[in-house]
Design a protein around this motif. Structure first.
Motif, PDB file in Angstrom:
ATOM      1  N   ILE A   1       0.845  -1.210   0.000  1.00  0.00           N
ATOM      2  CA  ILE A   1       0.000   0.000   0.000  1.00  0.00           C
ATOM      3  C   ILE A   1       0.879   1.258   0.000  1.00  0.00           C
ATOM      4  O   ILE A   1       0.648   2.206  -0.765  1.00  0.00           O
ATOM      5  N   SER A   2       1.921   1.233   0.832  1.00  0.00           N
ATOM      6  CA  SER A   2       2.823   2.390   0.906  1.00  0.00           C
ATOM      7  C   SER A   2       3.484   2.647  -0.450  1.00  0.00           C
ATOM      8  O   SER A   2       3.583   3.790  -0.899  1.00  0.00           O
ATOM      9  N   CYS A   3       3.924   1.565  -1.073  1.00  0.00           N
ATOM     10  CA  CYS A   3       4.593   1.721  -2.371  1.00  0.00           C
ATOM     11  C   CYS A   3       3.615   2.256  -3.418  1.00  0.00           C
ATOM     12  O   CYS A   3       3.991   3.071  -4.262  1.00  0.00           O
TER      13      CYS A   3
ATOM     14  N   LEU B   1       1.099   4.171  -2.858  1.00  0.00           N
ATOM     15  CA  LEU B   1       0.952   5.603  -2.580  1.00  0.00           C
ATOM     16  C   LEU B   1       2.189   6.373  -3.051  1.00  0.00           C
ATOM     17  O   LEU B   1       2.090   7.456  -3.617  1.00  0.00           O
ATOM     18  N   LEU B   2       3.324   5.750  -2.802  1.00  0.00           N
ATOM     19  CA  LEU B   2       4.604   6.411  -3.103  1.00  0.00           C
ATOM     20  C   LEU B   2       4.778   6.643  -4.606  1.00  0.00           C
ATOM     21  O   LEU B   2       5.166   7.716  -5.044  1.00  0.00           O
TER      22      LEU B   2
ATOM     23  N   ASP C   1       3.456  10.307  -7.920  1.00  0.00           N
ATOM     24  CA  ASP C   1       4.596  11.083  -8.371  1.00  0.00           C
ATOM     25  C   ASP C   1       5.154  10.504  -9.677  1.00  0.00           C
ATOM     26  O   ASP C   1       5.820   9.474  -9.659  1.00  0.00           O
TER      27      ASP C   1
ATOM     28  N   ARG D   1       8.961   9.919  -9.533  1.00  0.00           N
ATOM     29  CA  ARG D   1       9.368   8.724  -8.785  1.00  0.00           C
ATOM     30  C   ARG D   1       9.014   7.457  -9.553  1.00  0.00           C
ATOM     31  O   ARG D   1       9.759   6.482  -9.555  1.00  0.00           O
TER      32      ARG D   1
ATOM     33  N   PHE E   1       2.351   1.820  10.314  1.00  0.00           N
ATOM     34  CA  PHE E   1       1.801   2.231   9.019  1.00  0.00           C
ATOM     35  C   PHE E   1       0.864   3.429   9.180  1.00  0.00           C
ATOM     36  O   PHE E   1       0.960   4.422   8.444  1.00  0.00           O
TER      37      PHE E   1
ATOM     38  N   PRO F   1       2.868  11.415   0.081  1.00  0.00           N
ATOM     39  CA  PRO F   1       2.155  10.128   0.109  1.00  0.00           C
ATOM     40  C   PRO F   1       3.092   8.917  -0.001  1.00  0.00           C
ATOM     41  O   PRO F   1       3.859   8.803  -0.947  1.00  0.00           O
ATOM     42  N   GLY F   2       2.995   8.090   1.011  1.00  0.00           N
ATOM     43  CA  GLY F   2       3.710   6.815   0.957  1.00  0.00           C
ATOM     44  C   GLY F   2       5.087   6.810   1.565  1.00  0.00           C
ATOM     45  O   GLY F   2       5.556   5.769   2.019  1.00  0.00           O
ATOM     46  N   VAL F   3       5.751   7.972   1.602  1.00  0.00           N
ATOM     47  CA  VAL F   3       7.154   7.990   2.041  1.00  0.00           C
ATOM     48  C   VAL F   3       7.262   7.571   3.503  1.00  0.00           C
ATOM     49  O   VAL F   3       7.954   6.590   3.835  1.00  0.00           O
TER      50      VAL F   3
ATOM     51  N   ALA G   1       4.848   6.417   5.397  1.00  0.00           N
ATOM     52  CA  ALA G   1       4.109   5.170   5.647  1.00  0.00           C
ATOM     53  C   ALA G   1       5.014   3.963   5.418  1.00  0.00           C
ATOM     54  O   ALA G   1       5.054   3.035   6.240  1.00  0.00           O
ATOM     55  N   LEU G   2       5.740   4.002   4.316  1.00  0.00           N
ATOM     56  CA  LEU G   2       6.642   2.879   3.999  1.00  0.00           C
ATOM     57  C   LEU G   2       7.749   2.764   5.054  1.00  0.00           C
ATOM     58  O   LEU G   2       8.010   1.673   5.574  1.00  0.00           O
TER      59      LEU G   2
ATOM     60  N   PHE H   1      15.531  10.311  -4.465  1.00  0.00           N
ATOM     61  CA  PHE H   1      15.163   9.921  -5.833  1.00  0.00           C
ATOM     62  C   PHE H   1      14.946  11.157  -6.706  1.00  0.00           C
ATOM     63  O   PHE H   1      15.146  11.133  -7.905  1.00  0.00           O
TER      64      PHE H   1
END
Lengths: 289, 172
Positions: free
Chosen positions: A23-25, A27-28, A32, A35, B58, B71-73, B75-76, B135
């Motif tokens: 899920i995080s990935c 979103l990540l 973007d 990215r 999380f 978003p996501g950074v 959280a991961l 990145f």
């Protein structure tokens, strides 16, 4: 079923962890584009690195086929060179005489690729065995060359293999000329060094220098003219002799012979028949007229 | 345990906005960021189940991402860190039998082990988060500098917070 639940329960932390990481990935990388691009590029680079590494290993397994292809191509190019050389010769003649017409007879050489399956260099009379025979179109008295130069001449032919008289055999004499000056002589091995041979019977007025290239003269139905044979190393002529004898460093490396090409001259039979006719005539009437 | 969750929820409600509004702007020399909200993961009870701690991690990261628009950074990184929390803890403390329901601290682990544990956690998080951020504009020197400076800065802040909380609990 209980075992399955037991397994899932036992390793549930991994499932939960993977779920949240995914899920995080998402979103990540979803939001973007940059990215996403970096990820795709990195993944592509990683995959290509893996493929390259795998290819580095597997390509060795294909080298045999690649080598065969290269040899086939080499033979075609060699044939092309000879055809072009002959076409040039014919055009030169036409230019000089202004009467000759270019005919289709220049395409009379073919090259058959073969592998050396036996080779000797240390005996006084050396022979080579190749893996092509009568079924592949090999006949006695065909010339054999490798990528560097002349190797020998076919003597005996079986259905799937043939025996070649090596250039390192005193029974084999090859008509050669000095490329720069066109003076010709006879090349023969003296039994000493597998990398060297002697070019004999050169006229005393021959012009040459150390390092000159020796090529086939083309005065036979075996080899086309101009195939490389060796390089002049030294003059070994005795002052009392009427002919020059030169020591030649052979271009073909007989210690590492692997793939060779058999030269097929489609005009050879015609030439031999003509030459046989001339010999019969001279026997019947030895004094000419 | 209920008491812990109430306390944790309160800390969560304070710490996440504080991180987004205050600490994220308390940048030193344009490189060092204090990631004080990591205390939410570091102070999780040692014996808390991995599933629960990963979920908390999380959610913590996700909430921070919502506040910081990243978003996501987080959280991961928080998910990975909360998953690795126990193995990191066991790098310095061989058994957690005596720590049932208790949070890691200098008192429960010993000062040296606790400091090492906290430093490792902070370093791991900084390495992850700044690597992901790099990145966008990769500069190896700057990346290392940001990781090192932010780790030191966060460690000092967390250690200060720890001392503060300890002295309060001692008074009580």
């Amino acid at each position: 079923m209980n075992e399955l639940f037991g397994f899932l329960l036992k390793h549930s932390k991994w499932f939960v962890f993977t779920f949240f990481v995914v899920i995080s990935c998402m979103l990540l990388f979803k939001g973007d584009p940059y990215r996403q691009h970096i990820y795709i590029t990195s993944a592509g680079r990683l995959a290509s690195t893996a493929y390259k590494s795998a290819n580095n290993v597997t390509s060795y397994f294909n080298l045999h086929e690649i080598n065969d292809d290269l040899n086939r191509r080499n033979a075609e190019l060699q044939a092309e060179i000879v055809r072009l050389q002959e076409a040039i010769d014919v055009l030169k003649e036409e230019y000089c005489t202004d009467t000759l017409v270019v005919d289709s007879g220049v395409n009379h050489f073919d090259f058959i690729v073969a592998h050396v399956i036996n080779n000797s260099i240390a005996r006084p009379f050396n022979y080579i065995t190749i893996n092509k025979g009568a079924r592949d179109g090999i006949r006695p008295e065909l010339g054999v060359i490798d990528r560097n130069g002349v190797v020998g001449i076919v003597s005996n032919v079986g259905p799937t293999s043939a025996r070649v008289i090596s250039l390192l055999n005193p029974h084999f004499r090859l008509s050669c000329k000095i490329k720069r000056s066109d003076y010709f002589g006879s090349l023969v091995w003296d039994g000493e060094n597998p990398g060297e041979a002697l070019l004999e019977e050169l006229p005393r007025h021959t012009v040459f220098e150390i390092g000159d290239t020796i090529v086939t003269s083309g005065y036979s139905a075996v080899f086309p003219a101009g195939l490389p044979v060796g390089v002049v190393m030294e003059n070994t002529t005795d002052q009392s002799q009427n002919f020059f004898t030169l020591r030649i460093r052979l271009m073909a490396d007989f210690t590492t012979l692997g793939n060779v090409q058999v030269v097929v001259d489609h005009k050879a039979d015609e030439l031999r028949a003509l030459q046989a006719g001339e010999e019969n005539d001279s026997k019947k009437n030895p004094f000419g007229n | 345990m209920t008491k812990f969750f109430i306390k944790y929820a309160l800390a969560f409600l304070v710490m996440i906005p504080a991180q987004a509004i205050i600490f994220n702007h308390a940048v030193l020399f344009n490189v060092a960021v204090p990631l004080v909200f990591l205390s939410l993961i570091i102070y999780l009870p040692v014996t808390l189940g991995t599933n629960l701690s990963v979920t908390i991690g999380f959610v913590t990261g996700l909430m921070l991402d919502i506040f910081c628009d990243t978003p996501g950074v987080n959280a991961l990184c928080c998910t990975v860190l909360s998953f690795a929390r126990k193995p990191i803890f066991h790098l310095y403390v061989s058994t957690d039998d005596d720590l049932a329901g208790r949070s890691p601290s200098a008192h429960t682990m010993g000062a040296a082990a606790y400091m090492k544990f906290m430093l490792t956690m902070v370093l791991a998080y900084c390495a992850m988060v700044f690597t992901i951020e790099s990145f966008q504009l990769f500069s190896p020197g700057l990346l290392v500098l940001r990781i090192a400076a932010s780790t030191a800065y966060t460690f000092v802040m967390l250690y200060g917070l720890d001392i503060l909380l300890m002295s309060r609990s001692d008074r009580h």
